[in-house]
Scaffold this active site. Structure first.
Site, short mmCIF file in Angstrom:
data_model
loop_
_atom_site.label_atom_id
_atom_site.label_comp_id
_atom_site.label_asym_id
_atom_site.label_seq_id
_atom_site.Cartn_x
_atom_site.Cartn_y
_atom_site.Cartn_z
N LYS A 183 0.05 42.27 -32.94
CA LYS A 183 1.33 41.66 -32.52
C LYS A 183 1.74 40.66 -33.60
O LYS A 183 1.22 39.56 -33.67
CB LYS A 183 1.11 40.95 -31.18
CG LYS A 183 2.30 40.89 -30.27
CD LYS A 183 3.50 40.16 -30.79
CE LYS A 183 3.44 38.67 -30.65
NZ LYS A 183 4.56 38.00 -31.38
N GLU A 258 -8.07 30.59 -35.02
CA GLU A 258 -7.89 29.84 -36.27
C GLU A 258 -6.60 29.06 -36.10
O GLU A 258 -5.52 29.63 -36.08
CB GLU A 258 -7.83 30.83 -37.43
CG GLU A 258 -8.15 30.18 -38.75
CD GLU A 258 -6.93 29.59 -39.37
OE1 GLU A 258 -6.63 28.40 -39.09
OE2 GLU A 258 -6.26 30.29 -40.13
N CYS A 292 -2.33 26.94 -43.09
CA CYS A 292 -3.27 26.29 -42.17
C CYS A 292 -4.23 25.37 -42.92
O CYS A 292 -4.60 24.33 -42.43
CB CYS A 292 -4.01 27.32 -41.35
SG CYS A 292 -4.67 28.64 -42.34
N GLU A 391 -0.57 17.95 -37.49
CA GLU A 391 -0.21 19.02 -38.41
C GLU A 391 1.30 19.15 -38.43
O GLU A 391 1.93 19.43 -37.41
CB GLU A 391 -0.85 20.34 -37.96
CG GLU A 391 -0.60 21.46 -38.96
CD GLU A 391 -1.26 22.78 -38.58
OE1 GLU A 391 -1.10 23.20 -37.42
OE2 GLU A 391 -1.91 23.39 -39.45
P1 NAD Z 1 2.47 30.02 -32.34
O1 NAD Z 1 1.03 29.70 -32.28
O2 NAD Z 1 3.25 29.78 -31.12
O3 NAD Z 1 2.69 31.57 -32.75
C1 NAD Z 1 1.75 32.33 -33.46
C2 NAD Z 1 1.67 33.74 -32.86
O4 NAD Z 1 1.31 33.64 -31.48
C3 NAD Z 1 2.98 34.51 -32.90
O5 NAD Z 1 2.70 35.89 -33.12
C4 NAD Z 1 3.52 34.33 -31.50
O6 NAD Z 1 4.38 35.38 -31.11
C5 NAD Z 1 2.26 34.36 -30.67
N1 NAD Z 1 2.38 33.69 -29.38
C6 NAD Z 1 3.19 32.64 -29.04
N2 NAD Z 1 3.02 32.32 -27.74
C7 NAD Z 1 2.10 33.16 -27.24
C8 NAD Z 1 1.48 33.33 -25.96
N3 NAD Z 1 1.79 32.55 -24.92
N4 NAD Z 1 0.54 34.29 -25.81
C9 NAD Z 1 0.19 35.07 -26.86
N5 NAD Z 1 0.76 35.00 -28.08
C10 NAD Z 1 1.69 34.05 -28.27
O7 NAD Z 1 3.04 29.23 -33.57
P2 NAD Z 1 4.56 28.97 -33.96
O8 NAD Z 1 5.42 28.71 -32.77
O9 NAD Z 1 4.96 30.08 -34.87
O10 NAD Z 1 4.40 27.63 -34.80
C11 NAD Z 1 4.21 26.38 -34.15
C12 NAD Z 1 3.21 25.54 -34.91
O11 NAD Z 1 1.95 26.22 -34.98
C13 NAD Z 1 3.54 25.29 -36.37
O12 NAD Z 1 4.40 24.21 -36.52
C14 NAD Z 1 2.18 25.03 -36.95
O13 NAD Z 1 1.78 23.71 -36.74
C15 NAD Z 1 1.28 25.92 -36.15
N6 NAD Z 1 0.95 27.18 -36.87
C16 NAD Z 1 -0.25 27.27 -37.45
C17 NAD Z 1 -0.58 28.42 -38.14
C18 NAD Z 1 -1.89 28.55 -38.83
O14 NAD Z 1 -2.03 29.30 -39.78
N7 NAD Z 1 -2.91 27.89 -38.37
C19 NAD Z 1 0.30 29.47 -38.23
C20 NAD Z 1 1.54 29.36 -37.59
C21 NAD Z 1 1.83 28.20 -36.90
#
Ligand code: NAD
Length: 489
Positions: A183, A258, A292, A391
């Site tokens: 996904k 992660e 990250c 972060e």
């Molecule tokens: P997120 O964690 O919400 O999204 C990451 C993935 O999870 C996406 O594919 C999203 O569709 C999916 N997702 C979201 N809600 C979900 C749920 N309830 N159940 C299952 N899957 C779900 O991150 P974001 O909204 O894209 O970004 C928000 C913050 O997260 C950023 O500002 C950053 O701080 C952090 N982030 C960290 C990383 C990393 O590499 N560690 C990557 C992206 C974002």
């Protein structure tokens, strides 16, 4: 390639891959993707939901029971190698898709595509080298262990490094013989779709890899709660990671999380400062800070603090910022929302009187609708300030002065995160003391990031998550151990 070059995405982007077939989402709905460099609509992706996830999980199980499940480890390895070679033939296409979709400068997209190929090469080569053991046991018995795939694995991927994260998780999962449901993020999915096409063209059996695009709270939540999934790998935010872990817990399914960090680079006064300097800024502004393992905290021992601040400031002022296809030092951030988050932190810093050590500037000619933010270095920030604790996921770094090893450690370990850390010192004893005392998953001595290090296990402690990807360790994570005891008298 100049920004004005017409480029057409060479495949329909609004299809899901289920059981080897590219198809619309069950409900026929789509979501719009935007180009972060100018804010214009870029393409549509399918809005997959629980029904599509269900079909994808069934397709993966069918593949395990069929052609895919019957391949030997050597055959899986050969196939991964072939996919990796095809990825290398498509580096330019993948870099362009990533530039348009993520806003990542072309050279960074190329590096990500090459890293994806390297993961496939590494895990392809390792597929037939992971094995169980025979165990000394009671008289009259032979005891042994088998390494087996979990079965159907779920992979929930963010937008910041889709190619690398798919390489390290799907690459390892396929090498061990799992069948994957992937996904991608709603903000960026084009290189994931392109990779899936490449994998199918290279001969991956139908159903071994299924891709369902869609929203996190719809497709993502359905995948993490699906009873047919036996392992979940997630990279993203802490809040989403916790939601996924609790959904998986209801099915008693293991997860690898992660979740990012607030990683320090620690510069001691005896360090080779010339060697350290390029790493200090680059690890903060790469991918506009949306990494990250970004080095968002720069801890500097007081005698060299001013020298480091001045040299970093020079670099900040020289940063070239612009559309991703101009291939400069830094592009935009991913979305208007992410731009808003970074601006919120910059306003918070202003309101609490933090001093700016240096800021990059956004040239006048960048497209007005793009999601650009000014890279900013803050001067000697209190270690407990929000900018030194949370972060931000943008090109913002804080400098923090310290006196001696004990204080450096206290500050470095003093956040909720623990992903990676860098230490710059010529003192061999201190190198080992720091490496052992830092609470995080990876420590870099006199370098930062080790060039990506496909071979090196990666993951965090505390709020940075748990479980390890990359290296051989990932192969253990994507498999389960069966013990067999034979009584033969
Ligand atoms: P997120 O964690 O919400 O999204 C990451 C993935 O999870 C996406 O594919 C999203 O569709 C999916 N997702 C979201 N809600 C979900 C749920 N309830 N159940 C299952 N899957 C779900 O991150 P974001 O909204 O894209 O970004 C928000 C913050 O997260 C950023 O500002 C950053 O701080 C952090 N982030 C960290 C990383 C990393 O590499 N560690 C990557 C992206 C974002």
């Amino acid at each position: 390639m100049p920004d004005s070059t017409p480029f057409e995405i060479p495949f329909p982007t609004h299809h899901l891959l289920i059981a080897g077939r590219w198809q619309d989402a069950c409900n026929g709905q789509k979501l719009e993707l935007h180009n972060p460099s100018d804010g214009t609509p870029l393409a549509h992706m399918a809005r997959g939901t629980a029904a599509d996830i269900d079909a994808a999980v069934q397709a993966a199980q069918t593949a395990l029971d069929g052609d895919w499940g019957r391949l030997t480890a050597a055959e899986r390895g050969r196939l991964l190698g072939a996919i990796g070679r095809k990825v290398l033939e498509n580096v330019e296409l993948l870099a362009m898709l990533e530039a348009l979709d993520v806003g990542k400068p072309l050279k960074q997209g190329r590096a990500d595509a090459i890293a994806l190929a390297r993961y496939l090469e590494f895990y392809g080569g390792a597929a037939d080298k992971v094995h169980g053991e025979t165990l000394p046991f009671l008289a009259g018995y032979t005891a042994l262990t088998l390494r087996e795939p979990h079965g159907v694995t779920g992979h929930i991927v963010p937008w910041n490094y889709p190619m690398q994260i798919v390489g390290r998780s799907v690459g390892a999962a396929l090498a061990m013989g799992n069948a994957c449901v992937l996904k991608p993020a709603e903000e960026a999915c084009l290189t994931v779709l392109a990779f899936a096409r490449i994998a199918m063209e290279a001969g991956l059996p139908a159903g071994a890899l299924n891709v369902v695009t869609g929203l996190g709270e719809e497709a993502g939540a359905a995948l993490s709660a699906h009873p047919g999934v036996q392992h979940i790998s997630f990279t993203g935010s802490v809040a989403t990671g916790a939601a996924i872990q609790s959904a998986a817990a209801r099915n008693a399914v293991p997860v690898t999380l992660e979740l990012g960090g607030k990683s320090p680079q620690i510069v001691f006064a005896d360090a080779d400062l010339e060697a350290a300097l390029p790493f200090l800024v680059n690890a903060g502004i790469q991918n506009a800070g949306q990494t990250c393992s970004a080095a968002s905290r720069i801890l500097v021992e007081r005698p060299v603090f001013e020298a480091i601040r001045e040299r970093m400031a020079e670099r900040y002022r020289a940063l070239r910022i612009g559309p991703a296809t101009d291939d400069l030092d830094m592009g935009p951030v991913i979305s208007k929302r992410q731009q808003g988050i970074v601006e919120h932190y910059l306003a918070l810093a202003r309101d609490s009187g933090l001093r700016v050590a240096a800021q990059g500037s956004i040239p006048q000619h960048v497209p007005g609708g793009g999601f650009y933010v000014r890279p900013t270095l803050f001067d000697d920030v209190p270690a407990d300030h929000a900018l030194a604790q949370q972060e931000i996921f943008g090109p913002v770094q804080v400098l923090i002065a310290f006196d001696g090893e004990a204080e450096a450690l206290r500050i470095a370990n003093g956040t909720a995160f623990g992903l990676v850390a860098g230490v710059w010192t010529r003192d061999g004893g201190r190198q080992m003391r720091m490496a052992r005392a830092l609470k995080c998953g990876q420590v870099f001595i006199n370098n930062y990031g080790a060039g990506g290090g496909v071979e090196l296990p990666f993951g965090g402690v505390k709020h940075s998550g748990h479980g390890r990807e990359k290296g051989f360790e990932a192969l253990y994570g994507f498999s389960t151990l069966k013990t067999i005891a034979i009584h033969h008298g």
